[in-house]
Write a protein that holds these residues in place. Structure first.
Motif, PDB file in Angstrom:
ATOM      1  N   TYR A   8       0.837  -1.211   0.000  1.00  0.00           N
ATOM      2  CA  TYR A   8       0.000   0.000   0.000  1.00  0.00           C
ATOM      3  C   TYR A   8       0.868   1.256   0.000  1.00  0.00           C
ATOM      4  O   TYR A   8       1.815   1.380   0.780  1.00  0.00           O
ATOM      5  CB  TYR A   8      -0.914  -0.005   1.239  1.00  0.00           C
ATOM      6  CG  TYR A   8      -1.746   1.252   1.357  1.00  0.00           C
ATOM      7  CD1 TYR A   8      -2.624   1.619   0.331  1.00  0.00           C
ATOM      8  CD2 TYR A   8      -1.655   2.081   2.471  1.00  0.00           C
ATOM      9  CE1 TYR A   8      -3.381   2.776   0.414  1.00  0.00           C
ATOM     10  CE2 TYR A   8      -2.414   3.237   2.578  1.00  0.00           C
ATOM     11  CZ  TYR A   8      -3.266   3.585   1.539  1.00  0.00           C
ATOM     12  OH  TYR A   8      -4.006   4.730   1.619  1.00  0.00           O
ATOM     13  N   SER A  38     -10.350  -5.834  -1.554  1.00  0.00           N
ATOM     14  CA  SER A  38      -9.961  -6.451  -0.286  1.00  0.00           C
ATOM     15  C   SER A  38      -9.198  -5.456   0.591  1.00  0.00           C
ATOM     16  O   SER A  38      -9.424  -5.365   1.801  1.00  0.00           O
ATOM     17  CB  SER A  38      -9.116  -7.692  -0.595  1.00  0.00           C
ATOM     18  OG  SER A  38      -8.393  -8.093   0.508  1.00  0.00           O
ATOM     19  N   GLY A  39      -8.316  -4.684  -0.036  1.00  0.00           N
ATOM     20  CA  GLY A  39      -7.545  -3.677   0.703  1.00  0.00           C
ATOM     21  C   GLY A  39      -8.422  -2.538   1.173  1.00  0.00           C
ATOM     22  O   GLY A  39      -8.340  -2.098   2.323  1.00  0.00           O
ATOM     23  N   LYS A  83     -10.745  -3.766   3.756  1.00  0.00           N
ATOM     24  CA  LYS A  83     -10.016  -4.501   4.806  1.00  0.00           C
ATOM     25  C   LYS A  83     -10.719  -5.817   5.096  1.00  0.00           C
ATOM     26  O   LYS A  83     -10.992  -6.185   6.242  1.00  0.00           O
ATOM     27  CB  LYS A  83      -9.869  -3.643   6.066  1.00  0.00           C
ATOM     28  CG  LYS A  83      -9.064  -2.373   5.815  1.00  0.00           C
ATOM     29  CD  LYS A  83      -8.888  -1.525   7.047  1.00  0.00           C
ATOM     30  CE  LYS A  83      -8.076  -0.282   6.734  1.00  0.00           C
ATOM     31  NZ  LYS A  83      -8.017   0.685   7.793  1.00  0.00           N
ATOM     32  N   PRO A  96      -6.203  -8.732   3.240  1.00  0.00           N
ATOM     33  CA  PRO A  96      -5.559  -7.452   3.530  1.00  0.00           C
ATOM     34  C   PRO A  96      -4.488  -7.644   4.604  1.00  0.00           C
ATOM     35  O   PRO A  96      -4.686  -8.426   5.546  1.00  0.00           O
ATOM     36  CB  PRO A  96      -6.715  -6.587   4.055  1.00  0.00           C
ATOM     37  CG  PRO A  96      -7.700  -7.562   4.602  1.00  0.00           C
ATOM     38  CD  PRO A  96      -7.562  -8.827   3.796  1.00  0.00           C
ATOM     39  N   LEU A 125      -3.888  -0.316   6.700  1.00  0.00           N
ATOM     40  CA  LEU A 125      -3.551  -1.179   5.575  1.00  0.00           C
ATOM     41  C   LEU A 125      -2.069  -1.033   5.224  1.00  0.00           C
ATOM     42  O   LEU A 125      -1.565   0.075   5.032  1.00  0.00           O
ATOM     43  CB  LEU A 125      -4.413  -0.800   4.356  1.00  0.00           C
ATOM     44  CG  LEU A 125      -4.212  -1.684   3.126  1.00  0.00           C
ATOM     45  CD1 LEU A 125      -4.749  -3.084   3.369  1.00  0.00           C
ATOM     46  CD2 LEU A 125      -4.875  -1.059   1.886  1.00  0.00           C
ATOM     47  N   VAL A 180      -1.581  -6.095   0.472  1.00  0.00           N
ATOM     48  CA  VAL A 180      -2.576  -7.142   0.219  1.00  0.00           C
ATOM     49  C   VAL A 180      -1.838  -8.386  -0.254  1.00  0.00           C
ATOM     50  O   VAL A 180      -0.954  -8.309  -1.118  1.00  0.00           O
ATOM     51  CB  VAL A 180      -3.602  -6.702  -0.856  1.00  0.00           C
ATOM     52  CG1 VAL A 180      -4.527  -7.860  -1.218  1.00  0.00           C
ATOM     53  CG2 VAL A 180      -4.421  -5.504  -0.370  1.00  0.00           C
TER      54      VAL A 180
END
Ligand code: FE2
Ligand code: FE2
Length: 478
Positions: free
Chosen positions: A44, A81-82, A85, A123, A131, A134
């Motif tokens: 990220y 998904s990121g 979360k 995540p 975050l 992923v």
């Protein structure tokens, strides 16, 4: 599942610090744990709120890829998904429920002929639930076989609840390790930047030695690298990555103490500073005026004395005739306009001009030498980590001599750390061959090597290192 494999993963997560090695290794072990054909890790990037596609592995096809970024949005499985979360599990990405906001991009499969089927995106969240990245695992297999177009349907299965649960539990540790590794890299880069800026500042005070630090570091690191490889000449010399960092910092900071040496001493191209020479010139002119009216001989003598002063002022080796003239100048006095006695050369001026070699008086030479005391002193104030705690000690050893006649501590032989002995060779070689000192002509590499060899024979430099440096022609490979 296998407990040993989980232990191995945890061990790897806590022991590897290099980001790339850590991620590659983790991805491999996680894929092995749940028998996955492929996988990738995204990192990220908070600056532009994106996921950087960094690591990819695939057991069935060769994948070459370029790092790229995707926005942290709902559009792809990984970014969704990121963003949310959330763990996302898709049994077959070709049949994603149309209610879902994310889609599968088939470009890669089309291009490579690969069939992506089951996908698990997890995540990577730190302890604050921020975050960090992923983890995406692709194509859970029933057994370890290479995927082909004919076995895809038989071999690929969805991820089980147990897979997901174990991977999710491990994802927290992966996230923390990843975050630490990124932070460690950031700190290292910041520290490197600080050191580079300090060196630039120090070398700006002494422009004639600009680039010296960088060259000494390169030469030293090259010698050390070659010594490490050579099991015949240096069987006991081995460097870990931490040792490499220790030596590199010691080199980069070896002349750090020059910050404590006055600028005019650091950069003294002639024996007298211009204002001093100017004052002497006027004294001579006045004395000549006085002499002219009385004696032609005295006048001529003064003219030739002044020529000797100008010659003596140069940084060459002092000629004995000039030395005699200087002595006579120092004893010469004449009457000023008020009848006071004026010495043609003050004692301090005489001692400056009488320097036999170079431009520095004894006192100034001592001041220059003091840079290594300053190096030790200043660097000692930095709270080094355990692995770097020897930087101050090693950084200040580059003027020590094997026979104990060096400085700052007069250490002998093996009392001088081997890194210090290597740096001493690199430092002298660069000082001799550097082309940027106006007051001291650079010598050719051959002459420099001869001088270094003599220094080794006279027990000043380490004989083995000097021989190695010359035999391997390390100076040609920098
Ligand atoms: Fe030095
Ligand atoms: Fe140096």
């Amino acid at each position: 599942m296998n407990n040993d494999k989980i232990i191995k993963i945890v061990q790897s997560l806590v022991s590897i610090r290099d980001l790339d090695a850590l991620m590659e290794n983790t991805l491999m072990l996680l894929r092995d744990l749940v028998i996955c054909d492929a996988g990738s890790i995204f990192i990220y990037n908070s600056e532009d709120d994106s996921l950087v596609f960094k690591y990819i592995q695939n057991d069935s096809i060769d994948v070459s890829y370029k790092e790229f970024s995707i926005p942290l949005d709902e559009k792809s499985i990984a970014s969704y998904s990121g963003l949310m979360k959330e763990v996302v599990h898709v049994e077959d990405v070709y049949y994603i429920d149309t209610n879902k906001p994310y889609k599968f991009n088939v470009d890669f499969d089309k291009m490579s002929g690969y069939r992506t089927k089951s996908v698990l995106s997890i995540p990577l969240l730190n302890i604050n639930k921020d975050l960090i990245g992923v983890l995406q695992l692709i194509n859970r297999k029933v057994e370890k076989v290479k995927l082909t177009s004919s076995n895809v349907d038989d071999v690929i299965i969805p991820f089980s609840a147990e897979d997901i649960s174990i991977l999710y539990s491990l994802s927290g540790i992966v996230a923390v390790a990843l975050e630490n590794s990124i932070l460690y890299g950031d700190i290292e880069r910041m520290w490197d930047g600080f050191i580079t800026a300090s060196i630039q500042a120090i070398e700006a005070r002494d422009p004639v030695t600009r680039g010296h630090t960088d060259r000494v570091t390169k030469i030293t690191m090259k010698i050390a690298e070659e010594m490490d490889k050579d099991d015949v000449s240096f069987p006991d010399f081995k460097m870990t990555p931490d040792d490499v960092t220790l030596l590199r910092y010691s080199c980069l900071l070896h002349d750090f103490g020059k910050i404590g040496v006055r600028e005019y001493v650091l950069n003294k191209p002639k024996k007298l500073f211009p204002d001093k020479l100017e004052a002497i010139k006027y004294k001579f002119l006045y004395a000549m005026c006085v002499a002219k009216s009385t004696s032609e001989d005295a006048y001529n003598k003064l003219v030739s004395y002044y020529e000797s002063v100008l010659k003596a002022n140069e940084p060459t080796v002092l000629d004995s005739d000039i030395g005699n003239d200087l002595k006579e100048c120092a004893n010469y006095a004449f009457k000023g306009i008020n009848g006071e006695e004026i010495k043609l050369l003050e004692d301090a001026e005489y001692s400056c001009l009488s320097v036999k070699r170079g431009t520095l008086t004894e006192e100034e030479r001592k001041e220059i030498e003091s840079h290594v005391y300053h190096t030790y002193d200043y660097l000692n104030k930095i709270p080094w980590t355990q692995k770097l705690k020897d930087v101050p000690k090693i950084a200040c050893m580059h003027h020590e001599k094997i026979d104990g006649t060096g400085y700052p501590f007069g250490l002998k032989g093996e009392e001088i750390h081997i890194y210090g002995r290597i740096m001493a060779v690199a430092d002298i070689f660069d000082a001799l061959t550097a082309k940027d000192r106006p007051y001291k002509k650079a010598v050719s590499v051959d002459v420099a090597l001869k001088i270094i060899q003599e220094e080794a024979e006279n027990n000043k430099l380490d004989k083995d290192i000097v021989r190695f440096f010359i035999d391997k022609q390390i100076y040609n490979h920098i």
